[in-house]
Every structure is written in C-alpha cells, then in structure tokens.
Design an enzyme around this catalytic site. Sequence first.
Site, PDB file in Angstrom:
ATOM      1  N   LYS A  66       0.799  -1.224   0.000  1.00 36.69           N
ATOM      2  CA  LYS A  66       0.000   0.000   0.000  1.00 36.69           C
ATOM      3  C   LYS A  66       0.835   1.279   0.000  1.00 36.69           C
ATOM      4  CE  LYS A  66      -4.593  -1.382   1.091  1.00 36.69           C
ATOM      5  NZ  LYS A  66      -4.460  -2.734   1.650  1.00 36.69           N
ATOM      6  N   SER A 122      -8.470  -0.045   7.330  1.00 34.78           N
ATOM      7  CA  SER A 122      -8.357  -1.045   8.380  1.00 34.78           C
ATOM      8  C   SER A 122      -6.901  -1.218   8.786  1.00 34.78           C
ATOM      9  CB  SER A 122      -8.929  -2.372   7.904  1.00 34.78           C
ATOM     10  OG  SER A 122      -8.192  -2.828   6.804  1.00 34.78           O
ATOM     11  N   GLU A 180     -10.065 -13.710  -2.531  1.00 33.82           N
ATOM     12  CA  GLU A 180     -10.611 -13.019  -1.363  1.00 33.82           C
ATOM     13  C   GLU A 180     -11.027 -14.034  -0.303  1.00 33.82           C
ATOM     14  OE1 GLU A 180     -13.946 -10.691  -2.679  1.00 33.82           O
ATOM     15  OE2 GLU A 180     -14.929 -12.429  -3.549  1.00 33.82           O
ATOM     16  N   GLY A 188     -16.146 -13.391   2.850  1.00 37.52           N
ATOM     17  CA  GLY A 188     -16.507 -12.114   2.237  1.00 37.52           C
ATOM     18  C   GLY A 188     -16.286 -12.176   0.742  1.00 37.52           C
ATOM     19  N   ASP A 230     -17.782 -11.035  -1.814  1.00 34.88           N
ATOM     20  CA  ASP A 230     -18.539 -10.061  -2.616  1.00 34.88           C
ATOM     21  C   ASP A 230     -17.900  -9.837  -3.985  1.00 34.88           C
ATOM     22  OD1 ASP A 230     -16.541  -8.723  -0.769  1.00 34.88           O
ATOM     23  OD2 ASP A 230     -16.871  -7.156  -2.261  1.00 34.88           O
ATOM     24  N   SER A 253       1.090  -9.933  -0.230  1.00 34.85           N
ATOM     25  CA  SER A 253       0.758  -8.507  -0.209  1.00 34.85           C
ATOM     26  C   SER A 253       1.213  -7.751   1.030  1.00 34.85           C
ATOM     27  CB  SER A 253      -0.749  -8.326  -0.408  1.00 34.85           C
ATOM     28  OG  SER A 253      -1.463  -9.079   0.535  1.00 34.85           O
TER      29      SER A 253
HETATM   30  C1  LIG Z   1      -5.209  -3.715   1.484  1.00 33.27           C
HETATM   31  C2  LIG Z   1      -4.616  -5.052   1.449  1.00 33.27           C
HETATM   32  C3  LIG Z   1      -5.076  -6.030   0.551  1.00 33.27           C
HETATM   33  C4  LIG Z   1      -6.246  -5.784  -0.377  1.00 33.27           C
HETATM   34  O1  LIG Z   1      -5.969  -4.757  -1.285  1.00 33.27           O
HETATM   35  P1  LIG Z   1      -7.121  -4.049  -2.126  1.00 33.27           P
HETATM   36  O2  LIG Z   1      -6.440  -3.049  -2.953  1.00 33.27           O
HETATM   37  O3  LIG Z   1      -8.082  -3.452  -1.139  1.00 33.27           O
HETATM   38  O4  LIG Z   1      -7.802  -5.117  -2.899  1.00 33.27           O
HETATM   39  C5  LIG Z   1      -4.424  -7.244   0.511  1.00 33.27           C
HETATM   40  N1  LIG Z   1      -3.391  -7.506   1.339  1.00 33.27           N
HETATM   41  C6  LIG Z   1      -2.927  -6.608   2.222  1.00 33.27           C
HETATM   42  C7  LIG Z   1      -1.790  -6.978   3.089  1.00 33.27           C
HETATM   43  C8  LIG Z   1      -3.515  -5.346   2.303  1.00 33.27           C
HETATM   44  O5  LIG Z   1      -3.048  -4.453   3.177  1.00 33.27           O
END
Ligand SMILES: *Cc1c(COP(=O)(O)O)cnc(C)c1O
Length: 323
Positions: free
Chosen positions: A57, A82, A208, A212, A214, A308
């Site tokens: 992010k 979050s 996902e 959830g 969706d 991620s």
């Molecule tokens: C935010 C996040 C996601 C999901 O990312 P989106 O862009 O909302 O789909 C996945 N893994 C981690 C570690 C995140 O912080």
Amino acid sequence: MSDPVDLPGYADVEAAAARIAPHAQRTPVLRSRSIDALAGAELHFKCENLQRMGAFKFRGAFNALSKFDDTQRRAGVVTFSSGNHAQAIALSARLLGIPATIVMPHDAPAAKVAATRGYGGNVVIYDRYKEDREQIGRDLAEKHGLTLIPPYDHADVIAGQGTVALELFEEVGKLDALFTPLGGGGLLSGTALSTRALAPECRLYGVEPEAGNDGQCSFRSGSIVHIDTPKTIADGAQTQHLGNITFPIIRRDVDDILTATDAQLVECMRFFAERMKLIVEPTGCLGFAAARDMKAELQGKRVGVVISGGNVDIARFSSLLST
Ligand SMILES: *Cc1c(COP(=O)(O)O)cnc(C)c1O
C-alpha cells in the site's frame, strides 16, 4: 447505472513507477525449491511483506500524495483504512511533509494503530460495525479542506499498486498464471493493468476470503455486490464492496475471482514461516492459498504469487499458528 468513470491505464502505472522509485523498495521475488517440488510448478513470490511499512500500500499512497498541488499539501490528507493503507498514507505524508488524518476501526490490530501514530498520523477511531467510515472521512475532508485518498477506489492509488506486477514481470518475464489478494480491488486492478500490458496471455486471479466473497459475486453477476463487514482473520480484505473504478477494470481484465478459508490462510502462514522464513499476515496469504488449491491445473507452469503484506502482531501470529 452509475456514470461511466475514467479508468487509469498502464501508462499511469509506468508514471507511478517513476514517481515512487526513489522511495519505495524494489521488493525481492523469492523462490523455494521445496515449495516448487510440492507444487510441481515454478512459483515466484513477489514479497510486498518486505515493502516499506510492510505492505504494497505504500506504492499507491505515495503515488497519490506525490500528485498533490501546493494547496492540497498545506491542508493535508484524510483517509479511512483497516490498517495498512493508514500506515502507508501516514508514512508517505511524513516523507512529503503533508499533515495526515486517519479514520481507523475500533478493532484494528494494535500494531497497525501504533505504527500509524508512530508515522505521525492523527488517528480518529470509529466503530466498524455501526458507523460509516466513508461518511466520517468525507465529513472531515469537507470541514477542514482535506483531500480524501480512499484505500482502493482512486486512479492514482490503483496506478501505484500496479507497480508490484510491473516489477514482477520485469524481473521474471512472462508467467502462465498470477495470483493476487483481493479486498476492494486496488491491488488487483493495478495488477491487471500491468499484466495485460506485459503478459497478455497470463491467467490472472484475484483471491478473497471465503467469508466475504462479494468480489466473486460481483465478478460473476456483472454488478457490484455489497455485503456486511465479513468476519475473517484476513483483516486487510474485510471490504464490503469493490469500487466504481476497480470493478470495471477487474471485470475486463481478470480471469476469475477465487476464495480461501481462514484455515487455509493459517496453513499458508505456517508454510511461509517454516519453508521461507517469512512473516506474512493472513491477508497476504490469499494468493498462495488459491494457487495451492489449483495444483492440478498448474503442473509444470510458471506461476506468480503476490505476498501482499506482513503486518501482524507477533502475539497474534503465534496464537493463530498454535490453534
Ligand atoms: C489492502 C490489502 C489487501 C487488499 O488490497 P485491495 O487493494 O483493497 O484489494 C491485501 N493484502 C494486504 C496486506 C492489504 O493491506
């Protein structure tokens, strides 16, 4: 029908890559012989758990804040998150000298709240089961002239997140399949832009939490499905719906949306810790969980998996692994 929106494209991802290059980590792509042997495939893990502040992010947040004009910089940024987007905005804002206000849920992991405050963010707490975080964010923006940068449904955020896959393809070349976690779809839609530009034949999957799904329902039905906040250990993917920008890109460019259970995520956390000495947060395991499930289809293939993020309290990490 909602109004058509301007969608970002691969050129925006390339511009984002240049903007973030001096500040973001070019994260490693790791391999594991034992995982390849078990999977019967070549797995390439793009390790965003080793990104600055511990998740991809940072890329989207830094890209978005870099584009602020002087007035926006002086007034500051506000966001709701979050956790990881909050830290990403707080850190990017500090690096760029921009004041940051972050709206966070009452039950956000303590480490994430502390880290956000540590980066200098002004944290406003709300109840995730009773209040609307987007409304709180919008109210603060209006009252104080702040610019709202949401966690996923924003062209500059999406373009920044797209640099994960851009780097992956630059490093490993074409892949047969790529798996990436999915919350609101910023990461997946950005990944889709890079994938369709750099490896058009690659199968692209968003993953996902099963509790959830969706995104899966939206993808298959063709319109955005809204759900209540799902109860899952994947706190980075507890989103209630895809976005007006992320959804059309996902619908156009992604091959399918898959799901993983909390139990599968815990297994993957253990696997990453034991085999690769990596600490991965539950949400960060979504891509690998689905890839393991598709073992038969992936035999002999070159597969990319986006890890991620790695932000998990060590106490929570060990209690999840000991259940
Ligand atoms: C935010 C996040 C996601 C999901 O990312 P989106 O862009 O909302 O789909 C996945 N893994 C981690 C570690 C995140 O912080």
